[in-house]
Design an enzyme around this catalytic site. Structure first.
Site, mmCIF file in Angstrom:
data_model
loop_
_atom_site.group_PDB
_atom_site.id
_atom_site.type_symbol
_atom_site.label_atom_id
_atom_site.label_comp_id
_atom_site.label_asym_id
_atom_site.label_seq_id
_atom_site.Cartn_x
_atom_site.Cartn_y
_atom_site.Cartn_z
ATOM 1 N N CYS A 9 33.507 42.049 37.625
ATOM 2 C CA CYS A 9 34.036 41.011 38.502
ATOM 3 C C CYS A 9 33.128 40.851 39.709
ATOM 4 O O CYS A 9 32.711 41.839 40.313
ATOM 5 C CB CYS A 9 35.435 41.373 39.002
ATOM 6 N N CYS A 10 32.845 39.601 40.019
ATOM 7 C CA CYS A 10 32.065 39.330 41.231
ATOM 8 C C CYS A 10 32.656 38.105 41.900
ATOM 9 O O CYS A 10 33.707 37.613 41.498
ATOM 10 C CB CYS A 10 30.588 39.178 40.916
ATOM 11 N N ALA A 11 31.977 37.596 42.898
ATOM 12 C CA ALA A 11 32.522 36.478 43.666
ATOM 13 C C ALA A 11 32.727 35.240 42.798
ATOM 14 O O ALA A 11 33.799 34.656 42.796
ATOM 15 C CB ALA A 11 31.624 36.174 44.852
#
Length: 112
Positions: A9-11
């Protein structure tokens, strides 16, 4: 080893796409059957509802969301029947896009 599902998960889900590709290559070289994918943090809940995730790795840029993710993962189990482990991707490995190292980090979390 049974198929493992690793969610990064990232931005926005974009910066981890290259890392996913490199992790998939490393998994192939180690004969690990893995479903490795990246999502924006905003889509993590729907993924957790729709599939069995074995480990969640957060990009360093969203490390501030760790507490929120711990709440989301509370009570959820992975394919081994254990709580889903959560960790921040090693910053150096992330910066170098070292798929093998991040895959190793995920393996350690899954296997305890």
């Amino acid at each position: 080893m049974a198929k493992v599902t690793i969610m990064l998960c990232c931005a926005a889900g974009m910066s981890t796409s290259l890392l996913v590709t490199r992790m998939q290559k490393a998994a192939q070289e180690k004969n690990i059957d893995a479903d490795i994918f990246a999502v924006p943090a905003s889509e993590a809940s729907s993924q957790l509802e729709s599939k069995t995730i074995d480990v969640v790795l957060l990009g360093p840029q969203v490390r501030f969301m760790e507490g929120d993710f711990k709440k989301k993962l509370a009570g959820l189990k992975n394919s081994l029947g254990n709580d889903i482990p959560l960790a921040i991707i090693d910053m150096q490995a992330y910066g170098m896009m070292d798929g093998a190292k991040v895959l190793g980090q995920a393996e350690k979390l899954i296997n305890g």
